[in-house]
Design a protein around this motif. Sequence first.
Motif, PDB file in Angstrom:
ATOM      1  N   ALA A   1      19.540  76.101  42.501  1.00 59.72           N
ATOM      2  CA  ALA A   1      19.259  76.996  43.633  1.00 59.72           C
ATOM      3  C   ALA A   1      19.512  76.281  44.965  1.00 59.72           C
ATOM      4  N   GLN A   2      19.196  74.999  45.024  1.00 59.16           N
ATOM      5  CA  GLN A   2      19.473  74.235  46.241  1.00 59.16           C
ATOM      6  C   GLN A   2      20.972  74.090  46.473  1.00 59.16           C
ATOM      7  N   GLU A   3      21.734  73.874  45.394  1.00 60.70           N
ATOM      8  CA  GLU A   3      23.184  73.786  45.532  1.00 60.70           C
ATOM      9  C   GLU A   3      23.772  75.132  45.948  1.00 60.70           C
ATOM     10  N   GLN A   4      23.220  76.215  45.410  1.00 66.20           N
ATOM     11  CA  GLN A   4      23.681  77.544  45.823  1.00 66.20           C
ATOM     12  C   GLN A   4      23.379  77.776  47.300  1.00 66.20           C
ATOM     13  N   ARG A   5      22.252  77.269  47.769  1.00 61.55           N
ATOM     14  CA  ARG A   5      21.928  77.393  49.192  1.00 61.55           C
ATOM     15  C   ARG A   5      22.919  76.578  50.027  1.00 61.55           C
ATOM     16  N   ARG A   6      23.303  75.393  49.555  1.00 62.20           N
ATOM     17  CA  ARG A   6      24.319  74.609  50.259  1.00 62.20           C
ATOM     18  C   ARG A   6      25.623  75.377  50.367  1.00 62.20           C
ATOM     19  N   ARG A   7      25.997  76.048  49.281  1.00 57.29           N
ATOM     20  CA  ARG A   7      27.237  76.819  49.300  1.00 57.29           C
ATOM     21  C   ARG A   7      27.145  77.981  50.292  1.00 57.29           C
ATOM     22  N   VAL A   8      25.986  78.651  50.324  1.00 52.62           N
ATOM     23  CA  VAL A   8      25.799  79.756  51.276  1.00 52.62           C
ATOM     24  C   VAL A   8      25.878  79.242  52.709  1.00 52.62           C
ATOM     25  N   ILE A   9      25.269  78.083  52.976  1.00 55.88           N
ATOM     26  CA  ILE A   9      25.309  77.526  54.329  1.00 55.88           C
ATOM     27  C   ILE A   9      26.742  77.202  54.733  1.00 55.88           C
ATOM     28  N   ASN A  10      27.497  76.583  53.832  1.00 54.22           N
ATOM     29  CA  ASN A  10      28.891  76.266  54.140  1.00 54.22           C
ATOM     30  C   ASN A  10      29.703  77.526  54.417  1.00 54.22           C
TER      31      ASN A  10
ATOM     32  N   GLU B   1      30.288  72.519  24.712  1.00 53.64           N
ATOM     33  CA  GLU B   1      31.722  72.327  24.907  1.00 53.64           C
ATOM     34  C   GLU B   1      32.282  73.351  25.887  1.00 53.64           C
ATOM     35  N   ILE B   2      31.804  74.589  25.797  1.00 56.03           N
ATOM     36  CA  ILE B   2      32.241  75.616  26.741  1.00 56.03           C
ATOM     37  C   ILE B   2      31.828  75.242  28.165  1.00 56.03           C
ATOM     38  N   ALA B   3      30.610  74.708  28.315  1.00 52.70           N
ATOM     39  CA  ALA B   3      30.153  74.287  29.647  1.00 52.70           C
ATOM     40  C   ALA B   3      31.039  73.170  30.193  1.00 52.70           C
ATOM     41  N   ASP B   4      31.457  72.232  29.316  1.00 56.21           N
ATOM     42  CA  ASP B   4      32.352  71.154  29.758  1.00 56.21           C
ATOM     43  C   ASP B   4      33.700  71.711  30.207  1.00 56.21           C
ATOM     44  N   TYR B   5      34.265  72.628  29.428  1.00 55.13           N
ATOM     45  CA  TYR B   5      35.549  73.208  29.800  1.00 55.13           C
ATOM     46  C   TYR B   5      35.435  74.018  31.089  1.00 55.13           C
ATOM     47  N   ARG B   6      34.307  74.694  31.274  1.00 57.47           N
ATOM     48  CA  ARG B   6      34.115  75.455  32.512  1.00 57.47           C
ATOM     49  C   ARG B   6      34.067  74.504  33.711  1.00 57.47           C
ATOM     50  N   ARG B   7      33.399  73.364  33.541  1.00 58.34           N
ATOM     51  CA  ARG B   7      33.359  72.388  34.638  1.00 58.34           C
ATOM     52  C   ARG B   7      34.747  71.808  34.903  1.00 58.34           C
ATOM     53  N   HIS B   8      35.499  71.532  33.825  1.00 54.65           N
ATOM     54  CA  HIS B   8      36.859  71.022  34.018  1.00 54.65           C
ATOM     55  C   HIS B   8      37.735  72.046  34.738  1.00 54.65           C
TER      56      HIS B   8
ATOM     57  N   VAL C   1      32.916  65.059  44.545  1.00 55.03           N
ATOM     58  CA  VAL C   1      31.541  64.545  44.542  1.00 55.03           C
ATOM     59  C   VAL C   1      30.572  65.529  45.187  1.00 55.03           C
ATOM     60  N   ASN C   2      31.026  66.248  46.227  1.00 51.38           N
ATOM     61  CA  ASN C   2      30.093  67.011  47.053  1.00 51.38           C
ATOM     62  C   ASN C   2      30.113  68.519  46.841  1.00 51.38           C
ATOM     63  N   ARG C   3      31.140  69.074  46.221  1.00 53.33           N
ATOM     64  CA  ARG C   3      31.211  70.531  46.122  1.00 53.33           C
ATOM     65  C   ARG C   3      30.006  71.094  45.368  1.00 53.33           C
ATOM     66  N   PRO C   4      29.295  72.067  45.944  1.00 55.01           N
ATOM     67  CA  PRO C   4      28.122  72.641  45.273  1.00 55.01           C
ATOM     68  C   PRO C   4      28.461  73.275  43.926  1.00 55.01           C
ATOM     69  N   GLU C   5      29.649  73.878  43.808  1.00 52.64           N
ATOM     70  CA  GLU C   5      30.007  74.531  42.550  1.00 52.64           C
ATOM     71  C   GLU C   5      30.108  73.535  41.409  1.00 52.64           C
ATOM     72  N   LEU C   6      30.693  72.349  41.676  1.00 53.72           N
ATOM     73  CA  LEU C   6      30.815  71.334  40.627  1.00 53.72           C
ATOM     74  C   LEU C   6      29.457  70.765  40.252  1.00 53.72           C
ATOM     75  N   ARG C   7      28.623  70.527  41.238  1.00 52.43           N
ATOM     76  CA  ARG C   7      27.271  70.044  40.929  1.00 52.43           C
ATOM     77  C   ARG C   7      26.491  71.092  40.138  1.00 52.43           C
ATOM     78  N   GLU C   8      26.666  72.352  40.520  1.00 51.50           N
ATOM     79  CA  GLU C   8      25.979  73.425  39.807  1.00 51.50           C
ATOM     80  C   GLU C   8      26.424  73.494  38.350  1.00 51.50           C
ATOM     81  N   GLU C   9      27.725  73.337  38.089  1.00 43.25           N
ATOM     82  CA  GLU C   9      28.215  73.350  36.717  1.00 43.25           C
ATOM     83  C   GLU C   9      27.690  72.150  35.928  1.00 43.25           C
TER      84      GLU C   9
END
Length: 506
Positions: free
Chosen positions: A144-153, A349-356, A271-279
Amino acid sequence: MKPEPFTVEENLARAAADRATLRAYSPKPTGPVSLEEAQARALAYNLDHRLQMFNALLQDRQLDLTRLDMLPNLTANAGYVSRNKELVSSSASYLTGDMVPSNFENVSVDRERTFADLTLSWNIIDFGVSYLQAKQQADRVIIAQEQRRRVINNIFQQVQTAYWTALSSERVMPRIRPIIKEARRALAQSRAAGAERSQDPAEALRYQRSLMEMIQQLEAVEEQLAVAKTQLAQLMGLPPDTSYRLAPPTGRQATPRLKLSIDDMERIALVNRPELREEAYNGRVVLNEGRRAILRLVPGVTLLASLNYDSNSYLRFNDWSEVGARLAASVVRVASIPGVAKLGDVQLEIADYRRHAMTMAVIAQVQISARQYAIARNTYERAHEMAQINRNIANLQANTQEAETGSDLDVIREKVNAVLADLRSNRAQADLQSADGNIFATLGIDPLPADVKAATLPELVEAIRQRRQQWREGRIPVPVLPAPQAPAQPAQPIPAMAATIASNAK
């Protein structure tokens, strides 16, 4: 139950209350609004950001409740029982089944009695499941904090684009209206001359057509620019009809230059993108979900302890304590553990592929945003040069008119061309600023310092200004990625996985 719609009076009252609340929600600017103040107002008063803040707070409160699930159950029970007749019982011989002559009728329970107990129970498996659930909820708090970072950006990027578009409106609008007025006056004079038949009708109509085309073009531009400040007001949380002025930035801020290489930007974004951290956090949630699914199938052990009381006068001891342990297992559910484990592996494994896939998308976005920035900068420089040329032509045409060697139509046309060229230059500058904000958002850089403690709007504005100064000077830390231990390989080769999916489909 029947549907009960709100009455007209209730809807009117709600609309009035909501409108008053929104108008009092954000204070009106007292002076010209800078870009940093517009972004600070969006951060403080934007309703979308507020909603995301409440979502993060909700997840944090949910974590507090989830922690309580790990505690043992402590149950208090009390009651009162009353019978209208005595509870009389008799006994029979085990060998013959005949009634025993002695003690034919017995009473062992009072007709009225009270009882109470305090029982402590703790299921070890439930504790493990609750522990994993609490870890999942802790990850959801960070998500939720990462989603808030994305909204702020996103809000900062939208504000930056809307601010420069509105600034273009403020710069060009005062020049459009006098030209429209001058063109209408020339149009009225031409019509009057045509009525008096003092000039050729065909030439007069072509003259009027040219004027009308220029008036229509300017009015269309005026209508487009009129909504720019309304859009910016909405982002700042102001009522749409709020009147305010914009403060133009300094020349050094007006044309930002990119001071990071593509490789630096890719590392910052990864390193910093909220979407990657969220995944990444979603991967941990999926991992713990698989563990929870397996743990639910394991035989459960429950520990019990209780304090008891019963007012029955026939009891030798009216209060006593008990301890115990219970083991419960479902043989069928235990047998499904291997299948559940395989399901968890597939989900992970699906979560890993989604992050990739998200990583690949982020790298592509960095490349695209850098290219768009280069294009926008080149377009702005050309538009700026063209606007200067058109201004010089308009000045020369005005001097020609003063010397009575030029026509009104040529003067008006060159003024229109100069205004439109300035508009294109300002729009190109707005596109350049939007591309700059897009890079900032693509890299996932926080628009506020991590240790900011802004309690007032001016303090928030100053914190944003310092962060923008760091960005303009290129003082953004570039992370150093460690060398991988081994070449990264997918858990299952893509062709083999595709073959498995196709086989299952058949």
